[in-house]
Write an enzyme that holds these catalytic residues in place. Structure first.
Site, PDB file in Angstrom:
ATOM      1  CB  SER A  87     -18.299  44.556  20.515  1.00 24.56           C
ATOM      2  OG  SER A  87     -17.808  44.520  19.045  1.00 24.56           O
TER       3      SER A  87
HETATM    4  N1  SAH Z   1     -14.744  42.545  16.901  1.00 22.23           N
HETATM    5  C1  SAH Z   1     -14.341  43.499  17.094  1.00 22.23           C
HETATM    6  C2  SAH Z   1     -15.373  44.788  16.787  1.00 22.23           C
HETATM    7  C3  SAH Z   1     -14.946  45.941  15.442  1.00 22.23           C
HETATM    8  S1  SAH Z   1     -16.653  46.725  14.488  1.00 22.23           S
HETATM    9  C4  SAH Z   1     -13.352  44.330  18.455  1.00 22.23           C
HETATM   10  O1  SAH Z   1     -14.774  44.108  19.498  1.00 22.23           O
HETATM   11  O2  SAH Z   1     -13.142  45.065  18.567  1.00 22.23           O
HETATM   12  C5  SAH Z   1     -16.381  45.386  13.631  1.00 22.23           C
HETATM   13  C6  SAH Z   1     -15.111  45.517  12.807  1.00 22.23           C
HETATM   14  O3  SAH Z   1     -15.801  45.249  10.921  1.00 22.23           O
HETATM   15  C7  SAH Z   1     -14.300  47.352  11.974  1.00 22.23           C
HETATM   16  O4  SAH Z   1     -12.965  47.259  12.255  1.00 22.23           O
HETATM   17  C8  SAH Z   1     -14.503  47.280  11.006  1.00 22.23           C
HETATM   18  O5  SAH Z   1     -13.005  47.889  10.136  1.00 22.23           O
HETATM   19  C9  SAH Z   1     -14.685  45.829   9.834  1.00 22.23           C
HETATM   20  N2  SAH Z   1     -15.149  45.618   8.986  1.00 22.23           N
HETATM   21  C10 SAH Z   1     -16.661  46.094   8.923  1.00 22.23           C
HETATM   22  N3  SAH Z   1     -16.891  45.807   7.420  1.00 22.23           N
HETATM   23  C11 SAH Z   1     -15.789  45.214   6.240  1.00 22.23           C
HETATM   24  C12 SAH Z   1     -15.597  43.854   5.746  1.00 22.23           C
HETATM   25  N4  SAH Z   1     -16.419  43.661   4.531  1.00 22.23           N
HETATM   26  N5  SAH Z   1     -14.072  42.767   5.768  1.00 22.23           N
HETATM   27  C13 SAH Z   1     -13.664  43.627   7.608  1.00 22.23           C
HETATM   28  N6  SAH Z   1     -13.972  43.737   7.900  1.00 22.23           N
HETATM   29  C14 SAH Z   1     -14.905  44.583   7.999  1.00 22.23           C
END
Ligand code: SAH
Length: 209
Positions: free
Chosen positions: A62
């Protein structure tokens, strides 16, 4: 001052403080935490830019401002226990780990969780617990939580996440398909208070059912 440190000082001053984030703990953690360790090798020079960046598997780390905003909005206290859904790069996880006593973080993509675990272990965090699973259902064994942060967007708020909040607990989550709102839910004795905070764009919360 090293280049990374200079980039971080500037990131916090220009992108975060100037846009109204006041929580001094959040600001000092973001000045200190090496964000460049959480992005792929080829993207290190972009790590402190004012935007989300690809981290592989079609996912993103993010934007720094959004990380700061969501963290501040949860009004966290040192003794608290937090659930994070969407470990991704682990950058937000590290910030939560600095803010509170324990962080439980769930990620669905195995390779991302493993990479994040490696970085966080190398940085010495001992208060982060990882799970590879569909985070739509939270992490029931360790519930209830003082706060829940979701960093991927469902079309509607998963019931399980709300039910894993303590009374007085807060949930922050982007909700919607293309157009999303960042929503803050507070669990009260006799119900829930819901506030729309900000229009956002997150990757979708993938659900296995
Ligand atoms: N906070 C993280 C955001 C990553 S983007 C950062 O700043 O790096 C969102 C993440 O949610 C991705 O890694 C994706 O794989 C994960 N994601 C999507 N759906 C999900 C689910 N149902 N359960 C767990 N993780 C999930």
């Amino acid at each position: 001052m090293s280049k990374d440190k200079k980039d971080r000082e500037k990131m916090v001053a220009v992108q975060i403080e100037a846009r109204g984030i006041k929580n001094t703990k959040v600001l000092s953690i973001m000045r200190k935490l090496p964000r460049h360790l959480f992005v792929p090798v080829g993207m290190k020079s972009s790590a402190y830019r004012d935007e989300p960046l690809p981290i592989g598997e079609g996912q993103t780390i993010s934007q720094p401002y959004i990380v700061a905003y969501m963290t501040e909005a949860l009004s966290l206290k040192k003794h608290e226990k937090v659930l994070e859904v969407g470990t991704g790069s682990g950058y937000q996880t590290a910030i939560l780990a600095e803010m509170v006593h324990e962080v439980y973080t769930v990620e669905m993509v195995v390779s991302l969780s493993e990479k994040a675990q490696k970085v966080l272990v190398e940085l010495g965090y001992k208060n982060v617990f990882f799970k590879i699973a569909d985070g739509t259902y939270g992490w029931k064994e360790n519930a209830p939580y003082d706060a829940v942060m979701v960093t991927a967007a469902p079309s509607k708020i998963p019931k399980e996440l709300i039910s894993q909040l303590k009374i007085g607990g807060r949930l922050i989550i982007p909700v919607g398909d293309f157009y999303q709102d960042l929503v803050l839910i507070v669990r009260e004795k006799d119900g829930f208070r819901e506030d729309k905070l900000l229009p956002v764009r997150f990757v979708p919360l993938v659900t296995t059912q």
